[in-house]
Design a protein around this motif. Structure first.
Motif, short mmCIF file in Angstrom:
data_model
loop_
_atom_site.label_atom_id
_atom_site.label_comp_id
_atom_site.label_asym_id
_atom_site.label_seq_id
_atom_site.Cartn_x
_atom_site.Cartn_y
_atom_site.Cartn_z
N ARG A 126 0.84 -1.20 0.00
CA ARG A 126 0.00 0.00 0.00
C ARG A 126 0.88 1.25 0.00
NH1 ARG A 126 -3.36 -0.01 5.36
NH2 ARG A 126 -3.52 -2.25 4.94
N PRO A 127 0.36 2.40 -0.37
CA PRO A 127 1.14 3.64 -0.32
C PRO A 127 1.57 3.95 1.12
CG PRO A 127 -0.80 3.93 -1.69
CD PRO A 127 -0.96 2.61 -1.01
N LYS A 128 2.86 4.20 1.31
CA LYS A 128 3.40 4.51 2.63
C LYS A 128 4.77 5.13 2.47
CE LYS A 128 5.20 -0.20 3.06
NZ LYS A 128 5.20 -1.45 3.85
N GLU A 129 5.44 5.41 3.58
CA GLU A 129 6.80 5.94 3.51
C GLU A 129 7.71 4.98 2.75
OE1 GLU A 129 7.48 8.86 7.33
OE2 GLU A 129 8.25 6.81 7.41
N GLN A 130 8.62 5.54 1.97
CA GLN A 130 9.57 4.72 1.23
C GLN A 130 10.98 5.25 1.53
OE1 GLN A 130 11.04 2.00 0.08
NE2 GLN A 130 9.12 1.72 -1.04
N LEU A 131 11.67 4.56 2.43
CA LEU A 131 12.97 5.01 2.89
C LEU A 131 14.12 4.22 2.29
CD1 LEU A 131 12.11 5.59 6.68
CD2 LEU A 131 11.90 7.18 4.74
N ARG A 132 13.81 3.29 1.41
CA ARG A 132 14.85 2.48 0.77
C ARG A 132 14.89 2.78 -0.72
NH1 ARG A 132 13.33 -3.30 1.39
NH2 ARG A 132 15.36 -3.63 0.41
N THR A 133 16.08 2.69 -1.28
CA THR A 133 16.25 2.94 -2.71
C THR A 133 15.94 1.71 -3.53
OG1 THR A 133 17.98 4.56 -2.23
CG2 THR A 133 17.89 3.70 -4.47
#
Length: 381
Positions: free
Chosen positions: A195-202
């Protein structure tokens, strides 16, 4: 007087050289101090070709030699690391993700449309008075607010013109780190839904691609495991239920009733969430990754590439055989290890820390001495 030669090659592992807050970052000021201090003590980073000859053919190296490596191909390696290495007489290698080296990035695209050079400013331009630090690419702040309000990480990567320039300088070589640096699903076990959420990884993309509403299956590096392929029937049903446009997907998941519908849908497929790829399909997939890594880099850089660094340090025997078939001869891991001459198939590396004390020098001394290094590694187990 007999000249002493290196008995084991210390290999340093970097990712980011920037002021970004990531645990993978070494700040440019600290990186420069490390480079200066090592040079003053007679330790110098060698070029990739020299390291390959040592590891493949047991060619001799000066006693105080090491190989400095950088993973992924981040733009800060061009902006900060390359000029600093050149300033203090060191060399190194960047293991680049081939599909991320592109002139299609937003900042490069804007320059192309404006008829400007694709070569961006580096810290050397600041030293020479040709620009200010504010004119450098934004490589020090990589977390941003996305369109949906979530924090997202947006790393920048150098382009092919910059890669060729670094190689032409003789300071930096560019080698392989796969084509996409992706993951595969590990099996039918899952927790929650995509689901849409924070994305802290490349590097979080999967093969096959993930999408909104898919069960959040466990993931593993693509070159280390057979891939679990979600059921086509289930995935088709999910895509009909869950909107795939970002904003609509966020709204969908804000409704408990919608989430319950999705849970019921997946429950109906509980006995058939998917299946593992066949051994032949795995070999084909691995072969395509390794062959394309070699083909893209060779075409763009104008020479064969002999060294490959495993993403996340993870690989299986089938991947290694595919790499050898693609023409790679030296393979770099993320494991600590002693690197004797003539041992190219599992090169050990150690991560460089964001500090300026004597730690780095002590590690170089340790990993350049096979007996002492082996004793240290044994004590760590």
């Amino acid at each position: 007087m007999k000249k002493n030669h290196l008995k084991s090659l210390p290999v340093l592992m970097h990712h980011l050289v920037s002021n970004d807050a990531s645990h993978l970052s070494v700040r440019p000021a600290i990186f420069e101090e490390q480079c200066r201090s090592l040079a003053e003590k007679g330790w110098f980073g060698i070029g990739l070709a020299e390291a390959e000859e040592f590891l493949i053919n047991s060619a001799p190296l000066p006693e105080k030699s090491f190989l400095m490596t950088f993973d992924d191909g981040f733009l800060d390696n061009y902006v900060y690391a390359w000029p600093i290495l050149r300033k203090y007489g060191h060399k190194g290698v960047i293991f680049a993700v081939a599909d991320r080296i592109s002139a299609d990035q937003r900042d490069c695209e804007a320059r192309t449309q404006a008829g400007q050079s694709l070569l961006r400013r580096t810290i050397e331009d600041v030293w020479n008075g040709d620009c200010t630090r504010e004119d450098l690419p934004m490589v020090d702040k990589l977390l941003h607010k996305g369109a949906l309000g979530h924090t997202v990480r947006r790393d920048l990567f150098f382009n092919w013109d910059e890669a060729r320039l670094m190689e032409k300088s003789g300071v930096i070589s560019v080698a392989a780190h796969s084509t996409r640096h992706e993951q595969v699903f590990a099996g039918p076990a899952f927790s929650g839904f995509v689901r849409p959420k924070e994305q802290l990884r490349t590097f979080c993309r999967t093969v096959p691609p993930s999408f909104w509403g898919l069960p959040e299956f466990d993931r593993v590096p693509e070159l280390a495991n057979r891939a679990f392929i979600p059921s086509p029937e289930m995935t088709e049903a999910i895509k009909k239920l869950v909107p795939q446009e970002d904003g609509a997907a966020l709204e969908f998941f804000q409704s408990p009733a919608n989430v319950e519908k999705l849970e019921r849908l997946v429950e109906k497929h509980k006995g058939n969430l998917g299946e593992f790829e066949s051994p032949s399909a795995q070999r084909l997939r691995l072969g395509e990754v390794m062959e394309r890594s070699q083909a893209v880099l060779s075409r763009e850089l104008g020479h064969k590439v002999r060294s490959f660094c495993w993403p996340w340090g993870a690989f299986c025997e089938e991947a290694k055989q595919a790499g050898l078939a693609a023409g790679f001869e030296v393979f770099y891991t993320t494991k600590l290890g002693i690197n004797r001459p003539g041992a190219p198939l599992a090169v050990g590396r150690f991560k460089v820390k964001n500090r300026t004390d004597s730690w780095l020098l002590s590690r170089l001394r340790l990993y350049s001495r096979p007996l002492l290094g082996a004793l240290y590694l044994k004590m760590r187990l």
